[in-house]
Design a protein around this motif. Structure first.
Motif, PDB file in Angstrom:
ATOM      1  N   VAL A  44      -3.936   8.873  -7.719  1.00 28.42           N
ATOM      2  CA  VAL A  44      -5.119   8.288  -8.374  1.00 28.42           C
ATOM      3  C   VAL A  44      -4.751   7.455  -9.602  1.00 28.42           C
ATOM      4  N   TYR A  45      -3.573   7.713 -10.168  1.00 28.78           N
ATOM      5  CA  TYR A  45      -3.152   7.000 -11.373  1.00 28.78           C
ATOM      6  C   TYR A  45      -2.329   5.754 -11.050  1.00 28.78           C
ATOM      7  N   CYS A  46      -2.150   5.461  -9.767  1.00 27.73           N
ATOM      8  CA  CYS A  46      -1.215   4.414  -9.359  1.00 27.73           C
ATOM      9  C   CYS A  46      -1.733   3.014  -9.695  1.00 27.73           C
ATOM     10  N   TYR A  47      -0.925   2.285 -10.455  1.00 23.22           N
ATOM     11  CA  TYR A  47      -1.328   0.926 -10.826  1.00 23.22           C
ATOM     12  C   TYR A  47      -0.963  -0.095  -9.745  1.00 23.22           C
ATOM     13  N   THR A  58      11.494   7.782  -4.979  1.00 23.13           N
ATOM     14  CA  THR A  58      10.553   8.264  -3.975  1.00 23.13           C
ATOM     15  C   THR A  58       9.878   9.550  -4.433  1.00 23.13           C
ATOM     16  N   LYS A  59       8.860   9.936  -3.688  1.00 19.58           N
ATOM     17  CA  LYS A  59       8.266  11.265  -3.865  1.00 19.58           C
ATOM     18  C   LYS A  59       8.482  12.071  -2.592  1.00 19.58           C
ATOM     19  N   SER A  60       9.313  11.583  -1.699  1.00 20.37           N
ATOM     20  CA  SER A  60       9.355  12.186  -0.377  1.00 20.37           C
ATOM     21  C   SER A  60      10.736  12.710   0.039  1.00 20.37           C
ATOM     22  N   GLY A  84       0.844  -1.189   0.000  1.00 20.35           N
ATOM     23  CA  GLY A  84       0.000   0.000   0.000  1.00 20.35           C
ATOM     24  C   GLY A  84       0.878   1.237   0.000  1.00 20.35           C
ATOM     25  N   CYS A  85       0.231   2.386  -0.208  1.00 21.47           N
ATOM     26  CA  CYS A  85       1.010   3.619  -0.268  1.00 21.47           C
ATOM     27  C   CYS A  85       0.100   4.773   0.141  1.00 21.47           C
ATOM     28  N   SER A  86       0.467   5.446   1.218  1.00 21.29           N
ATOM     29  CA  SER A  86      -0.409   6.493   1.748  1.00 21.29           C
ATOM     30  C   SER A  86      -0.342   7.787   0.925  1.00 21.29           C
TER      31      SER A  86
HETATM   32  S1  SF4 Z   1       2.482   6.246  -7.701  1.00 28.62           S
HETATM   33 FE1  SF4 Z   1       4.090   5.780  -6.228  1.00 28.62          FE
HETATM   34  S2  SF4 Z   1       3.851   7.353  -4.670  1.00 28.62           S
HETATM   35 FE2  SF4 Z   1       1.945   7.322  -5.811  1.00 28.62          FE
HETATM   36  S3  SF4 Z   1       0.605   5.931  -4.691  1.00 28.62           S
HETATM   37 FE3  SF4 Z   1       1.661   4.711  -6.251  1.00 28.62          FE
HETATM   38  S4  SF4 Z   1       3.452   3.871  -5.244  1.00 28.62           S
HETATM   39 FE4  SF4 Z   1       2.686   5.571  -3.995  1.00 28.62          FE
END
Ligand code: SF4
Length: 273
Positions: free
Chosen positions: A38-41, A121-123, A32-34
């Motif tokens: 919305v586009y996350c596969y 990452t995005k963080s 999972g990913c907090s």
């Molecule tokens: S695209 Fe990456 S950062 Fe975004 S919800 Fe999915 S795994 Fe998480």
């Protein structure tokens, strides 16, 4: 603020073979990913494996794999040395990493076994591991980003750290001598293409060594969440997004323009499609 359901789990394995070109293995310390993009596969893979995630909204749950380090220590001995992507279907620096430190413990083991690693990452939380990252022999850190307009992006990446903070962290790592990259992904029509020059300028100012680009794949199961975000952030673009579901020509048509702008900043874009 969204409430996140967190449940510690014991995974069965951690070092998986990767299907991504140029990458040998992937490690995902969390299920999972907090950030909840919305586009996350990734949700498509998550739901397949864990019954409990099935009825929860994507972004609303995180399952830390609390035995990740023990598993890695056991599995890495049997693997041929190869590039590890950290991570492919979660973010290794979710807010939960401040508590669990799973990624940090994984990096310590990779250092011990001298495996090359690409952190994606995005963080900006990745900075907390700068001490260990700078001690790795073969490492690079990448930040994915789709544009600069934070209001529009908030509809697509509701809980992800701001792009401004990602660029600042990228700059910090570059200044510390770490190899870095920006991953313009996914291209979001109406956002990425409207500020591509400024985005590449910012990436250059952050001193990224290279830039990769990937398109938006609208899988049928993701259309509903993407449609809602487009209707809120980019109502005039709904027709285009609808077309992209079946026809990717838009992404090929913009390549030349992106390449020309990138060249001005000294980048040769690495296209993933
Ligand atoms: S695209 Fe990456 S950062 Fe975004 S919800 Fe999915 S795994 Fe998480």
């Amino acid at each position: 603020m969204r409430r996140i359901f967190v449940k510690e789990i014991f995974a069965r394995s951690i070092l998986s073979k990767s299907g991504i070109i140029g990458v040998d293995y992937a490690i995902n310390p969390y299920l999972g990913c907090s950030h909840g993009c919305v586009y996350c596969y990734a949700r498509l893979y998550t739901a397949r494996f864990w019954e409990e995630s099935r009825n929860r909204e994507w972004g609303g749950f995180v399952f830390p794999k609390i035995n990740a380090a023990q598993l890695l220590r056991r599995e890495i001995r049997r693997k041929r040395r190869g590039l590890i992507l950290l991570s492919s279907v979660t973010d290794p620096y979710l807010p939960e990493e401040s508590k669990y430190r799973l990624t940090r413990r994984i990096l310590e083991i990779l250092k011990e076994y001298d495996f090359p690693v690409s952190i994606l990452t995005k963080s900006p939380l990745v900075i907390q591991d700068l001490d260990i990252i700078s001690g790795l022999e073969d490492v690079e850190v990448g930040f994915s980003m789709s544009g600069l307009d934070s209001d529009q992006l908030a509809c697509f990446e509701p809980c992800a750290p701001s792009v401004r903070s990602r660029l600042a962290a990228l700059r910090k790592l570059s200044d510390e001598g770490i190899r870095t990259y920006a991953f313009i992904s996914p291209i979001l029509p109406g956002i990425t293409d409207s500020h591509i020059e400024l985005l590449l300028k910012k990436i250059k100012e952050a001193k990224a060594d290279r830039v990769m680009v990937d398109l938006l794949r609208i899988r049928p199961q993701l259309w509903e969440s993407i449609r809602k975000a487009v209707e809120t952030a980019l109502p005039k673009h709904i027709k285009l997004y609808n077309k992209i579901r079946f026809d990717l020509s838009y992404f090929f048509e913009i390549k030349e323009k992106f390449d020309d702008i990138a060249a001005k900043y000294g980048y040769e874009l690495e296209w993933m499609y």
